[in-house]
Design an enzyme around this catalytic site. Sequence first.
Site, PDB file in Angstrom:
ATOM      1  N   GLU A 213      31.142 -33.001   3.820  1.00 47.14           N
ATOM      2  CA  GLU A 213      32.053 -33.572   4.805  1.00 47.14           C
ATOM      3  C   GLU A 213      32.279 -32.607   5.957  1.00 47.14           C
ATOM      4  O   GLU A 213      32.341 -33.017   7.127  1.00 47.14           O
ATOM      5  CB  GLU A 213      33.382 -33.935   4.155  1.00 47.14           C
TER       6      GLU A 213
ATOM      7  N   ASP B 258      29.110 -36.553 -13.096  1.00 46.55           N
ATOM      8  CA  ASP B 258      27.849 -36.466 -12.362  1.00 46.55           C
ATOM      9  C   ASP B 258      26.756 -36.160 -13.374  1.00 46.55           C
ATOM     10  O   ASP B 258      27.048 -35.681 -14.480  1.00 46.55           O
ATOM     11  CB  ASP B 258      27.899 -35.374 -11.289  1.00 46.55           C
TER      12      ASP B 258
ATOM     13  N   ASP C 242      25.723 -41.200  -2.742  1.00 44.25           N
ATOM     14  CA  ASP C 242      24.465 -41.669  -2.166  1.00 44.25           C
ATOM     15  C   ASP C 242      24.665 -43.131  -1.765  1.00 44.25           C
ATOM     16  O   ASP C 242      24.987 -43.968  -2.618  1.00 44.25           O
ATOM     17  CB  ASP C 242      23.351 -41.550  -3.215  1.00 44.25           C
TER      18      ASP C 242
END
Length: 216
Positions: A198, A70, A119
């Site tokens: 989630e 990331d 995304d």
Amino acid sequence: MGKDKIRRFAEIEDFSNVLQLDEGKPYKGDWSKDFFKNDNPIVLELACGKGEYTVNLAVLFPDKNFIGVDYKGNRIWRGAKTALEEGVNNVAFLRIQIENLEDYFAAGEVDEIWITFPDPQPQLSREKKRLTSPRFLNKYIELLKPGGCVNLKTDNDGLYAYTAEKIQDLQLKEHVNTADLYHSEYADEVLSIKTYYEQKYLKVDKNINYLKFSFH
């Protein structure tokens, strides 16, 4: 930038399990041997965010090496800190732009790829930024070993449909396809790992999509 973000960016500079920008390049082709000091398979989680999936997979599979990728260091901080505190040594985090993935991993070096709640980049003009667009799929086929799989787990029905379409268009090998993971036969220990986001989706009864595919 808030004080917490500044503090986290400063902390990860000293984390032994975090590599930033060009720091990971010397390991290209030798991540297992030179970084993890073993011969175990390499598994990537792309757009790993806080790294919940990366760390939990590493706990479940101590005979594999997991790398969360990331660009946002303040998010990576959480997963990296958890791994250090809990002594999970088969996990690392790489802070880079995913577009440059092939600069850090050699052809055939990766055994499996996870993409969890990325995304969705819903605007048509941003299609190339979707992590399952042909642009990225071409990178994955280069980095994965023969038979290596890509896993997509997403709440976004549009990204799920788009990816399923690309699997068909490119004649990729589909292993699992479900638009409602937790009401399917596939919700095992691995797929039931839940990220922070989630858990929020599930509280409002949002269906979770899952696709697993590989390249011929």
